[in-house]
Motif scaffolding. Sequence first.
Motif, PDB file in Angstrom:
ATOM      1  N   PHE A  21       3.878  -6.499   6.302  1.00  0.00           N
ATOM      2  CA  PHE A  21       2.667  -5.808   5.864  1.00  0.00           C
ATOM      3  C   PHE A  21       1.417  -6.414   6.488  1.00  0.00           C
ATOM      4  CE2 PHE A  21      -0.825  -4.598   3.166  1.00  0.00           C
ATOM      5  CZ  PHE A  21      -0.508  -3.337   2.695  1.00  0.00           C
ATOM      6  N   CYS A  22       1.223  -7.705   6.337  1.00  0.00           N
ATOM      7  CA  CYS A  22       0.009  -8.363   6.835  1.00  0.00           C
ATOM      8  C   CYS A  22       0.141  -8.671   8.318  1.00  0.00           C
ATOM      9  CB  CYS A  22      -0.271  -9.641   6.042  1.00  0.00           C
ATOM     10  SG  CYS A  22      -0.752  -9.328   4.335  1.00  0.00           S
ATOM     11  N   ALA A  23      -0.878  -8.304   9.067  1.00  0.00           N
ATOM     12  CA  ALA A  23      -0.809  -8.430  10.516  1.00  0.00           C
ATOM     13  C   ALA A  23      -1.452  -9.701  11.044  1.00  0.00           C
ATOM     14  CB  ALA A  23      -1.489  -7.226  11.170  1.00  0.00           C
ATOM     15  N   ALA A 191      11.321  -1.722  -0.158  1.00  0.00           N
ATOM     16  CA  ALA A 191      12.319  -1.324   0.839  1.00  0.00           C
ATOM     17  C   ALA A 191      12.004  -1.889   2.215  1.00  0.00           C
ATOM     18  CB  ALA A 191      12.404   0.199   0.897  1.00  0.00           C
ATOM     19  N   PHE A 192      10.748  -1.758   2.639  1.00  0.00           N
ATOM     20  CA  PHE A 192      10.381  -2.235   3.970  1.00  0.00           C
ATOM     21  C   PHE A 192      10.368  -3.763   4.042  1.00  0.00           C
ATOM     22  CE2 PHE A 192       8.367   2.071   4.465  1.00  0.00           C
ATOM     23  CZ  PHE A 192       9.135   2.471   5.553  1.00  0.00           C
ATOM     24  N   HIS A 250       6.330  -0.600  10.258  1.00  0.00           N
ATOM     25  CA  HIS A 250       7.670  -0.289  10.762  1.00  0.00           C
ATOM     26  C   HIS A 250       7.625   0.972  11.629  1.00  0.00           C
ATOM     27  CE1 HIS A 250      10.088  -3.219   8.345  1.00  0.00           C
ATOM     28  NE2 HIS A 250       8.920  -3.287   7.730  1.00  0.00           N
ATOM     29  N   ASN A 251       6.444   1.192  12.233  1.00  0.00           N
ATOM     30  CA  ASN A 251       6.247   2.277  13.207  1.00  0.00           C
ATOM     31  C   ASN A 251       6.474   3.669  12.634  1.00  0.00           C
ATOM     32  OD1 ASN A 251       5.696   0.427  15.385  1.00  0.00           O
ATOM     33  ND2 ASN A 251       7.892  -0.037  15.416  1.00  0.00           N
ATOM     34  N   ARG A 252       6.077   3.855  11.382  1.00  0.00           N
ATOM     35  CA  ARG A 252       6.123   5.183  10.764  1.00  0.00           C
ATOM     36  C   ARG A 252       4.712   5.567  10.352  1.00  0.00           C
ATOM     37  NH1 ARG A 252      11.773   6.005   7.759  1.00  0.00           N
ATOM     38  NH2 ARG A 252      13.009   4.442   8.865  1.00  0.00           N
ATOM     39  N   ASN A 253       4.302   6.764  10.705  1.00  0.00           N
ATOM     40  CA  ASN A 253       2.946   7.221  10.405  1.00  0.00           C
ATOM     41  C   ASN A 253       2.961   8.138   9.186  1.00  0.00           C
ATOM     42  OD1 ASN A 253       0.310   8.007  10.328  1.00  0.00           O
ATOM     43  ND2 ASN A 253       0.289   9.013  12.320  1.00  0.00           N
ATOM     44  N   LEU A 323      -5.385   2.191   8.440  1.00  0.00           N
ATOM     45  CA  LEU A 323      -4.494   3.218   8.960  1.00  0.00           C
ATOM     46  C   LEU A 323      -5.154   4.026  10.059  1.00  0.00           C
ATOM     47  CD1 LEU A 323      -2.964   4.674   5.652  1.00  0.00           C
ATOM     48  CD2 LEU A 323      -1.749   3.309   7.367  1.00  0.00           C
ATOM     49  N   ASP A 324      -6.452   4.310   9.880  1.00  0.00           N
ATOM     50  CA  ASP A 324      -7.196   5.154  10.822  1.00  0.00           C
ATOM     51  C   ASP A 324      -8.651   4.704  10.831  1.00  0.00           C
ATOM     52  OD1 ASP A 324      -8.610   7.222  12.145  1.00  0.00           O
ATOM     53  OD2 ASP A 324      -7.074   8.683  11.579  1.00  0.00           O
TER      54      ASP A 324
END
Length: 351
Positions: A21-23, A191-192, A250-253, A323-324
């Motif tokens: 989660f944290c980058a 889950a992730f 996890h590369n899902r938008n 996110l954006d």
Amino acid sequence: MIAAFAATTMTTQTAWAAMNFCAAPAMQNSERTNADPGVKALVQMVQSHLNDAPKARAKLHTEGTLPGQGIHDESVEAEKDLALMRDAALAWRATGDERYLRLVDRFLYAWVTTYQPSFNPIDETNFESLILAYDMTASALPVKTRNAASAFIAKMTSGYIADIDKQKRPLSGTYRNNWQSHRIKLVAMGAFTIDDRRLVNAAQRLYVEHIGDNIALDGSTVDFAERDALHYVTYDLQPLVTAALAARRHNRNWLTERAQSGATLAAALDWLTPYALGTRTHDEFVGSRVPFDATRREAGLPGFAGAWDPKNAAELFHLAARLDGRYAPIALRLAPSPPAWLAVCLPLAAR
């Protein structure tokens, strides 16, 4: 001294590799010295709690209760542990100081071996902080704590999925409104974080279903229709944005993921934007169909009468900006800086 620094660097690099989660990477020495004031404040706050004892409880309950009722107050006090362990994980991430990691270890182990999930998403929504704490520290935790925490997160995630899946379709009531948003958040984050493919697939399926159930094509939500309150629009959307951030790592938008109806989370944020900017206003809870809203208004709880304050959406839009980037100007207008935990976790807005 050089060996100690090298050992710290190796530990933080290993932990970073496991993070979802944290980058934010660990800070270098120069960055620690010149750290953002919000980061410094978070580290100092955690430092003041280094000797605290965990207040883990087997049960929490605040949903539908007022201060002074039942175990509301004890629950609120105990829940502070969840935010503290998240902040301690972030402090360790930022500084490499093992004292903060040890605090996470103590608090995390106490909670995952004491608390019994109730699967009430309003009572348990703050467990996102526990999941984040584990997410950031898992590879550096003692095996005993790591295994216990992973098992706890799997149990909670699987339990929520099973609870949702046994409901009659189409979903209704609290399986369609903000309660479900908080379920989806916990399912997605769990889950992730433990990277269980079966749970991840369920999270994806349930997220898309909920977007279709909760958000109309114009972006308005079921909660706005039920509660006549932007308070509940933000309470509905913030967990969904948090879930989308977990998916993004996890590369899902999920921001633009479309339900069968065509509804998206982006449309809901766009619907709220004029209110956040103050070009539209709204008097809260005037037409709410939920009796507890009137109870809270009569009890004098802030925010349950009068005009909605756009600043209440500041954290939501700061999260959405990760996110954006088009949400960043809105977020900065509502609050010049994000909450301290977010400033460390995801310091930069998306492009």
